[in-house]
Motif scaffolding. Structure first.
Motif, short mmCIF file in Angstrom:
data_model
loop_
_atom_site.label_atom_id
_atom_site.label_comp_id
_atom_site.label_asym_id
_atom_site.label_seq_id
_atom_site.Cartn_x
_atom_site.Cartn_y
_atom_site.Cartn_z
N TYR A 263 0.83 -1.21 0.00
CA TYR A 263 0.00 0.00 0.00
C TYR A 263 0.87 1.26 0.00
O TYR A 263 0.59 2.23 -0.71
CB TYR A 263 -0.91 0.02 1.23
N GLU A 268 -0.94 4.53 -1.15
CA GLU A 268 -2.19 4.45 -0.37
C GLU A 268 -1.83 4.42 1.12
O GLU A 268 -1.93 3.40 1.79
CB GLU A 268 -2.97 3.21 -0.79
N LYS A 271 -4.36 3.26 3.99
CA LYS A 271 -4.50 1.80 4.08
C LYS A 271 -3.25 1.19 4.71
O LYS A 271 -3.34 0.24 5.49
CB LYS A 271 -4.74 1.21 2.69
N LYS A 428 1.65 12.61 -2.45
CA LYS A 428 0.31 12.10 -2.33
C LYS A 428 -0.52 12.36 -3.57
O LYS A 428 -1.38 11.60 -3.94
CB LYS A 428 -0.39 12.74 -1.12
N LYS A 432 -0.54 7.43 -6.75
CA LYS A 432 -1.43 6.36 -7.14
C LYS A 432 -1.62 6.33 -8.65
O LYS A 432 -1.59 5.28 -9.28
CB LYS A 432 -2.77 6.53 -6.44
#
Length: 534
Positions: A263, A268, A271, A428, A432
């Motif tokens: 993760y 992430e 998580k 951030k 992803k």
């Protein structure tokens, strides 16, 4: 009187023989207690090595191994060349976990000329239990020479090689074991582990796939494949495997830590934090769990909790250089340079060759020097600056463990060799998205769709230009498209960003060779060998 004594001895011998023969009949019938009583009566009349040996067998049948050892020891005292007694005692020592006794008895058998492949394998296994891996390798080699068609010593020697870190030889032995016994999924599993240790993750995945096809709930295969997928950048597949493993063992803190690393690598962080909270709940005294959770707290911006966890990790395991380096790195990113300097110096005292700590210490000392120089410069308008957040480092996926390292299986699909994730934290906002493009590109590579792979990997690099995994993969894709000029540009940049990127050197060696640069290719191959440690 002498005549009477002789008659008494003769009578005792006759009674001993009668009771011994009775004991043999009871033993053959499987009446162990009656056999034990008869052999005891025989020994009471006249102690013999054979009676002790057979009484020991009845004691083993009655689950009295310690008493059996006593009788076998007496049998060997009376007849030091009793191969049967030595053999039975070595087997009993194996059951009792007395590895040194096993080695001594089997060595005595070999001195008597009793040499078989299974016996050498047994002594090898005893050496292996004691951590005497080279002696184990030697004995497995003797077992193999005595019987080339038996897969067991090949697999055993592979595991000993793996324990020594000699993964390439381990792979060769595991491959031989699989050829002799293709239905033995454990040899494929151990080979998959060894491939993972060498960074040959596509092969590791293939071997774990073989195991899971016949044993879908094999916990170790799921864990190893999950780790391999993570190192390949296939984060969704990795998480799926760790989910399956956790469904079987929901109280295993190490699995939560492994999944949290995936993760974190995918950006992430919430998580990852949830998994690390669970790992700390399950193992509150684990310095590793505290250290990992500290990284997640920093990644989500809660630096006080991050520092608290790293401080607790140091309290729990003050001899752990990684904990000191992690807290020192956090202090550095928060602009607390003196505290960073103290922690990083301590990490280096614990581990003088700790390159990461040395690198951060160098940057810390530069920052301190700049601050000292600024004091002597003319006063400038004060500008308040918000300290940079302590980013979550991309953690390496768990090592594929357990023991043996494994041999080259035939390639099923063309897939890029991929190395460790870059040690650069992703922001951030784009991590992803970049990770998803990277994973999609790698899927296309696996399918042989190289143009599509280049498009996806280019999208990942548009989101994050220093995404080293994507640079390496795209360079490999360009090489497969025979566009070695672009391949070299990407691989050069990947190596510039991560000078210890083993797989990038391997891929660049191929691209340089294809471009006609034999000397450059040889230099990259040499560098790759150095990074492998040989």
């Amino acid at each position: 009187m002498l005549a009477l004594a002789a008659l008494g001895l003769c009578a005792d011998s006759q009674k001993a023989q009668r009771e011994y023969e009775l004991g043999i009949r009871w033993e053959q019938a499987g009446h162990w207690q009656e056999a034990y009583d008869a052999f005891s009566a025989s020994l009471g009349a006249e102690p013999t090595a054979q009676a002790y040996l057979h009484r020991a067998k009845t004691q083993l049948a009655l689950n009295l191994p310690a008493k059996a050892v006593d009788d076998l020891t007496e049998a060997i005292r009376l007849d030091p060349k009793s191969a049967d007694a030595l053999r039975w005692r070595s087997e009993t020592y194996t059951k009792l976990g007395n590895q040194r006794g096993v080695i001594a008895d089997l060595s005595a058998l070999f001195d008597l000329g009793v040499e078989t492949s299974p016996l050498y394998s047994e002594r090898a296994a005893a050496h292996q239990h004691l951590g005497q891996y080279q002696l184990a390798v030697d004995d497995y080699g003797k077992a193999i020479r005595l019987r080339l068609d038996d897969p067991a010593p090949w697999k055993g020697r592979g595991m000993a090689y793996s324990a020594m870190g000699n993964y390439r030889d381990a792979i060769d032995d595991f491959t031989q074991a699989t050829l002799l016994k293709p239905e033995d999924s454990s040899a494929f599993l151990e080979r998959g582990f060894a491939y993972g240790q060498l960074g040959e993750f596509p092969h590791a995945v293939e071997d774990c796939d073989r195991v899971l096809r016949v044993d879908p709930k094999n916990l170790r295969a799921l864990t190893l494949r999950g780790a391999a997928y993570a190192r390949l950048g296939f984060y969704e597949k990795s998480v799926t495997d760790f989910n399956g493993a956790l469904a079987m063992t929901p109280e295993d803190a190490s699995l939560y830590l492994a999944r949290s690393s995936v993760y974190a690598a995918a950006g992430e962080h919430q998580k990852a934090l949830a998994d690390r909270n669970e790992a700390v709940r399950l193992r509150p005294e684990s310095a590793e769990a505290r250290l990992a959770r500290g990284g997640s707290w920093h990644a989500v911006g809660d630096h006080d909790k991050g520092l608290a966890d790293r401080t607790e990790a140091i309290r729990l395991k003050p001899e752990m250089p990684e904990a000191w380096c992690a807290r020192g790195s956090a202090y550095f990113l928060l602009g607390r340079y003196r505290e960073a300097q103290d922690d990083l110096n301590h990490a280096l005292r614990l581990k003088p060759d700790y390159q990461e700590a040395r690198n951060v210490l160098g940057r810390t000392e530069e920052a301190i020097a700049r601050a000292e120089a600024a004091k002597d410069a003319p006063a400038l308008a004060a500008v308040s600056a918000k300290p940079a957040p302590a980013a979550e480092p991309v953690m390496a996926a768990p090592k594929i463990v357990t023991a043996p390292k494994v041999v080259a299986a035939p390639k099923v699909v063309a897939a890029p060799k991929v190395i460790d994730p870059p040690k650069v934290a992703e922001s951030k906002g784009d991590a992803k998205s970049a990770a998803q493009h990277n994973q999609a590109g790698r899927e296309f590579l696996k399918q042989g769709k190289y143009r599509e792979a280049v498009d996806e990997l280019s999208a990942a690099l548009a989101e994050k230009s220093d995404f080293v995994l994507a640079l390496n993969a795209r360079g490999f894709a360009y090489h497969l498209l025979k566009d070695d000029k672009r391949a070299l540009a990407d691989l050069d940049e990947a190596i510039r960003l991560n000078p210890k990127y083993l797989n990038a050197y391997q891929n660049r060696a191929k691209a340089r060779k294809a471009a006609g640069d034999a000397a450059g290719s040889a230099a990259d191959e040499q560098k790759a060998r150095e990074l492998k440690g040989g």
